[in-house]
Design an enzyme around this catalytic site. Structure first.
Site, PDB file in Angstrom:
ATOM      1  N   GLU A 181      11.832   2.554  -3.425  1.00 15.14           N
ATOM      2  CA  GLU A 181      10.492   1.991  -3.643  1.00 15.14           C
ATOM      3  C   GLU A 181       9.488   3.004  -4.162  1.00 15.14           C
ATOM      4  OE1 GLU A 181       8.528   0.149  -0.253  1.00 15.14           O
ATOM      5  OE2 GLU A 181       6.895  -0.569  -1.502  1.00 15.14           O
ATOM      6  N   LYS A 223      12.526  -1.426  -5.795  1.00 11.44           N
ATOM      7  CA  LYS A 223      11.345  -2.168  -5.326  1.00 11.44           C
ATOM      8  C   LYS A 223      10.138  -1.466  -5.889  1.00 11.44           C
ATOM      9  CE  LYS A 223       8.770  -3.467  -1.166  1.00 11.44           C
ATOM     10  NZ  LYS A 223       8.894  -3.984   0.214  1.00 11.44           N
ATOM     11  N   GLY A 267      -1.175  -5.717  -2.532  1.00 13.80           N
ATOM     12  CA  GLY A 267      -2.598  -6.058  -2.473  1.00 13.80           C
ATOM     13  C   GLY A 267      -2.965  -7.261  -3.332  1.00 13.80           C
TER      14      GLY A 267
END
Ligand code: 13P
Length: 342
Positions: A181, A223, A267
């Site tokens: 990630e 990711k 977000g």
């Protein structure tokens, strides 16, 4: 053991994680992060409250139709539900893969205090061994890249790429599928081009370092972030624009052997995260599956609905089931605003 000894199982697990129609629930908030989340709804972060909250997701009837795996925090991997069953056995019982966050958060980078590097490589092989014994099938390590006037620096991108690669090799040697990630943060007033540029530099370095470390791309999941404008930029991009910039970047950089890329939400609102993923999958087929590994964008409505009250659990589960279903449709490019409201 060598990576090659685990390769068939790693490939099978990685494929299962991103099978069309399914994605991953990130429920691996560290103690500090879950405390902040709970504080927003006026709930204290006690072990019992964390058990109730995590348990509501794992016992949502039918969620396994849309969710292939769940990323857990160390406490949750060892925890049991109120009825005494371990969370791991509950997930296994409905065919959902348990995964584990193994990084230990971020710290300032030496020589570049406005950038972050990730902690957790020390002692990692021993921890991975225990996680395998506890039933984990995959792991996650998050690196964050910050956009600013002169950021990200090449040094920061390189350090994070090297650490991600070292982690991924250790996971594959232990028989765990690494979720790699690298997250280019949405924080800041930058435009979409700055995100595209930082994301391309980051992904190129990550795949170079993965190769050098001998990581098998077919036994891992990426990711990363979508290419999207900064949160404080005052602009929003259309899902089609985000999809175009993100998938063309991936076509330039991702190896065809990679089974899948599962987006973080970073977000974005719940609906934005679904719309943007859907726009990518509407473009057609790619060598790798494009799926989700959302935290906030799968949990936010359920968290608010729950509010720490046991009587709200069925309603919170309904909210989670709906979000999981909408994102499932987005992995197939079949999501619409009509279905969202139905
Ligand atoms: P978000 O979807 O809330 O960004 O969380 C995903 C995640 O696991 C970050 O590491």
């Amino acid at each position: 053991m060598a990576i090659a000894d685990h390769l068939e199982e790693l490939k099978k697990t990685a494929k299962q994680m991103v099978v069309p129609g399914k994605g991953i629930l990130a429920a691996d908030e560290s103690s500090g992060t879950i405390e902040k989340k709970f504080a927003k709804i006026g709930v204290a972060s006690t072990e019992d409250n964390r058990r109730s909250y995590r348990g509501l997701f794992f016992t949502t009837p039918g969620f396994e139709e849309f969710i292939s795996g769940v990323i857990l925090f160390d406490e949750t991997l060892r925890q049991s539900a109120a009825d005494g069953r371990t969370f791991v056995s509950i997930l296994q019982g409905v065919g959902v893969l348990p995964g584990i966050k193994v990084d230990q958060g971020t710290k300032e980078m030496d020589g570049s205090p406005n950038e972050k590097v990730t902690k957790g490589l020390e002692g990692l092989p021993e921890r991975l061994k225990e996680y395998v014994e506890l039933g984990a099938k995959f792991a996650k390590w998050r690196a964050v890249i910050t956009i600013g006037d002169v950021l990200p620096t090449d040094a920061n991108i390189r350090q994070n790429a090297k650490d991600l690669a070292a982690y991924a090799a250790l996971c594959q040697e232990a028989g765990l599928v690494p979720i790699v990630e690298p997250e280019v943060l949405m924080d800041g007033g930058h435009g979409i081009e700055a995100c595209a540029d930082a994301s391309e530099r980051t992904l190129r370095a990550v795949f170079e370092e993965l190769k050098k470390a001998g990581v098998a791309p077919e036994g891992m999941i990426l990711k990363t972030n979508m290419v999207i404008p900064g949160k404080e930029s005052g602009t929003k991009a259309a899902p089609e624009t985000i999809a175009e910039l993100t998938t063309t970047l991936f076509e330039r950089v991702l190896p065809d052997e990679l089974p899948g890329q599962a987006f973080l939400s970073g977000g974005q609102s719940e609906v934005e995260a679904t719309e943007n993923l859907n726009a990518m999958n509407k473009k057609g087929q790619f060598p790798w599956k494009l799926s989700f590994s959302y935290g906030r964008a799968l949990q936010d409505s359920a968290l608010k609905t729950w509010g720490g009250k046991p009587e709200n659990i069925p309603a919170a589960q309904k909210a989670f089931y709906h979000r999981a279903k909408m994102n499932s449709l987005a992995t197939l490019g079949k999501y619409t605003s009509e279905i969202e409201k139905a």
